[in-house]
Design a protein around this motif. Structure first.
Motif, PDB file in Angstrom:
ATOM      1  N   LYS A 168       0.839  -1.211   0.000  1.00  0.00           N
ATOM      2  CA  LYS A 168       0.000   0.000   0.000  1.00  0.00           C
ATOM      3  C   LYS A 168       0.869   1.254   0.000  1.00  0.00           C
ATOM      4  N   ALA A 169       0.218   2.394  -0.155  1.00  0.00           N
ATOM      5  CA  ALA A 169       0.929   3.668  -0.308  1.00  0.00           C
ATOM      6  C   ALA A 169       1.887   3.945   0.841  1.00  0.00           C
ATOM      7  N   THR A 170       1.483   3.640   2.039  1.00  0.00           N
ATOM      8  CA  THR A 170       2.321   3.936   3.208  1.00  0.00           C
ATOM      9  C   THR A 170       3.555   3.048   3.303  1.00  0.00           C
ATOM     10  N   ASP A 171       3.625   2.010   2.479  1.00  0.00           N
ATOM     11  CA  ASP A 171       4.804   1.128   2.479  1.00  0.00           C
ATOM     12  C   ASP A 171       5.946   1.695   1.642  1.00  0.00           C
ATOM     13  N   PHE A 172       5.651   2.734   0.848  1.00  0.00           N
ATOM     14  CA  PHE A 172       6.661   3.275  -0.066  1.00  0.00           C
ATOM     15  C   PHE A 172       7.313   4.528   0.510  1.00  0.00           C
ATOM     16  N   ASP A 173       8.613   4.631   0.297  1.00  0.00           N
ATOM     17  CA  ASP A 173       9.367   5.811   0.737  1.00  0.00           C
ATOM     18  C   ASP A 173       9.216   6.970  -0.240  1.00  0.00           C
ATOM     19  N   LEU A 174       8.841   6.653  -1.473  1.00  0.00           N
ATOM     20  CA  LEU A 174       8.690   7.682  -2.503  1.00  0.00           C
ATOM     21  C   LEU A 174       7.852   7.123  -3.642  1.00  0.00           C
ATOM     22  N   ALA A 175       6.998   7.962  -4.210  1.00  0.00           N
ATOM     23  CA  ALA A 175       6.243   7.609  -5.415  1.00  0.00           C
ATOM     24  C   ALA A 175       6.631   8.589  -6.516  1.00  0.00           C
ATOM     25  N   ILE A 176       7.142   8.060  -7.620  1.00  0.00           N
ATOM     26  CA  ILE A 176       7.576   8.893  -8.742  1.00  0.00           C
ATOM     27  C   ILE A 176       6.537   8.789  -9.853  1.00  0.00           C
ATOM     28  N   ILE A 177       6.017   9.933 -10.280  1.00  0.00           N
ATOM     29  CA  ILE A 177       4.988   9.964 -11.310  1.00  0.00           C
ATOM     30  C   ILE A 177       5.606  10.546 -12.585  1.00  0.00           C
ATOM     31  N   VAL A 178       5.792   9.683 -13.581  1.00  0.00           N
ATOM     32  CA  VAL A 178       6.345  10.111 -14.865  1.00  0.00           C
ATOM     33  C   VAL A 178       5.185  10.192 -15.836  1.00  0.00           C
ATOM     34  N   SER A 179       4.765  11.408 -16.178  1.00  0.00           N
ATOM     35  CA  SER A 179       3.522  11.557 -16.930  1.00  0.00           C
ATOM     36  C   SER A 179       3.590  12.644 -17.993  1.00  0.00           C
ATOM     37  N   SER A 180       2.894  12.378 -19.106  1.00  0.00           N
ATOM     38  CA  SER A 180       2.783  13.366 -20.177  1.00  0.00           C
ATOM     39  C   SER A 180       1.480  14.152 -20.076  1.00  0.00           C
ATOM     40  N   GLY A 181       0.660  13.826 -19.082  1.00  0.00           N
ATOM     41  CA  GLY A 181      -0.603  14.534 -18.891  1.00  0.00           C
ATOM     42  C   GLY A 181      -0.691  15.124 -17.496  1.00  0.00           C
ATOM     43  N   THR A 182      -1.553  16.119 -17.326  1.00  0.00           N
ATOM     44  CA  THR A 182      -1.652  16.796 -16.031  1.00  0.00           C
ATOM     45  C   THR A 182      -2.565  16.069 -15.049  1.00  0.00           C
ATOM     46  N   ASP A 183      -3.574  15.374 -15.556  1.00  0.00           N
ATOM     47  CA  ASP A 183      -4.550  14.735 -14.669  1.00  0.00           C
ATOM     48  C   ASP A 183      -3.907  13.725 -13.722  1.00  0.00           C
ATOM     49  N   THR A 184      -2.926  12.984 -14.219  1.00  0.00           N
ATOM     50  CA  THR A 184      -2.296  11.941 -13.402  1.00  0.00           C
ATOM     51  C   THR A 184      -1.667  12.512 -12.146  1.00  0.00           C
ATOM     52  N   PHE A 185      -1.052  13.676 -12.253  1.00  0.00           N
ATOM     53  CA  PHE A 185      -0.449  14.302 -11.077  1.00  0.00           C
ATOM     54  C   PHE A 185      -1.525  14.647 -10.048  1.00  0.00           C
ATOM     55  N   ASN A 186      -2.657  15.132 -10.530  1.00  0.00           N
ATOM     56  CA  ASN A 186      -3.778  15.424  -9.644  1.00  0.00           C
ATOM     57  C   ASN A 186      -4.256  14.173  -8.925  1.00  0.00           C
ATOM     58  N   TYR A 187      -4.338  13.067  -9.663  1.00  0.00           N
ATOM     59  CA  TYR A 187      -4.794  11.814  -9.067  1.00  0.00           C
ATOM     60  C   TYR A 187      -3.930  11.420  -7.869  1.00  0.00           C
TER      61      TYR A 187
END
Length: 284
Positions: A168-187
């Protein structure tokens, strides 16, 4: 024939300019030079943040872009992966875009040296394409094994060593979002950072950087890498020449060629004009 006339005949041909410019553009892409560039404070801050992660940390990486965006985003992703693997960190790759499996395959083929000594299932995992948009992002944050049953290659996720360590999310030290669109960052801000506080790092196209800048300013993301310039800077920091450095070399060398032609063209123009003026004055 004067020296000026010889230079004029050589540099005056548009075909010579085109040929030299093509060579200046292509050569660095094949054989990166590594022309020195200044490392921005923003890129250095991201690098230092990752350097301070504990060895063996767990990182989540979303690959949300199409083939057309590879030139700007893939070099950043590869440089980040190299730094993380060098630290012994483990990475869970996923894509909520249907092109994800192709993108991951191309990424690995572009950086065989980065993945060379890493074991699939232990050091990294690719979950494949997970459909559902923001709902999928929210579900992955709650439980990976509750969202997908097999990885991209059909392996049961509960049999993979890495996914026994994180879920789950709390198990990760970092989440890297590599995206060509803006919506994904919002998500990810809404579904990973806001409810769980998972640190986010954004990797974006240059054209959409202004749209995600507010997240960084609000400290909802630890930083962002933007376009080929950031990729080139990061490649210098991690010590691996890739497409980022090659692209900057290509731009710099082609700009240098254009400047040389402009300077030589002006010298020839004013020299011939001066000669004509002297000849006209002598005729009187």
């Amino acid at each position: 024939m004067s020296v000026i006339n010889v230079i004029d005949r050589i540099f005056g041909s548009r075909y010579v300019l085109y040929l030299v410019l093509i060579i200046a553009l292509i050569y660095p892409l094949i054989f990166p030079i590594g022309i020195p560039i200044q490392i921005s404070s923003r890129t250095l801050a991201v690098y230092n943040y990752i350097q301070h992660l504990k060895p063996g940390c767990h990182v989540y990486m979303e690959l949300y872009y199409e083939v057309a965006a590879r030139g700007e985003l893939e070099p950043n992703a590869i440089a980040l992966i190299k730094q993380l693997f060098d630290k012994g960190c483990k990475i869970v790759f996923v894509s909520t875009m249907s092109t994800g499996p192709l993108i991951f395959s191309l990424l690995k083929s572009s950086a065989p040296d980065v993945f060379a000594n890493k074991t699939y299932g232990v050091d990294y995992v690719f979950l494949g394409y997970v459909s559902g948009g923001e709902a999928a992002v929210a579900s992955l944050a709650k439980s990976i094994k509750g969202t997908v049953t097999v990885d991209n290659y059909g392996n049961p996720v509960d049999k993979l060593s890495l996914l026994k360590e994180v879920d789950k999310a709390t198990d990760f030290d970092l989440a890297i979002i590599v995206s060509s669109g803006t919506d994904t960052f919002n998500y990810y801000v809404r579904q990973w950072y806001t409810p769980y506080g998972t640190p986010l790092l954004f990797v974006a196209l240059s054209v959409i950087a202004p749209s995600i800048e507010p997240f960084v300013s609000a400290k909802q993301a630890i930083g962002m890498l933007v376009g080929q310039r950031s990729a080139a800077e990061y490649e210098l920091l991690v010590g691996r020449k890739g497409l980022g450095i090659a692209s900057m070399d290509s731009q710099s060398l082609s700009h240098f060629v254009i400047l040389i032609f402009i300077i030589v063209g002006n010298i020839v123009y004013w020299s011939k004009r001066l000669e004509a003026k002297k000849a006209k004055g002598g005729g009187r």
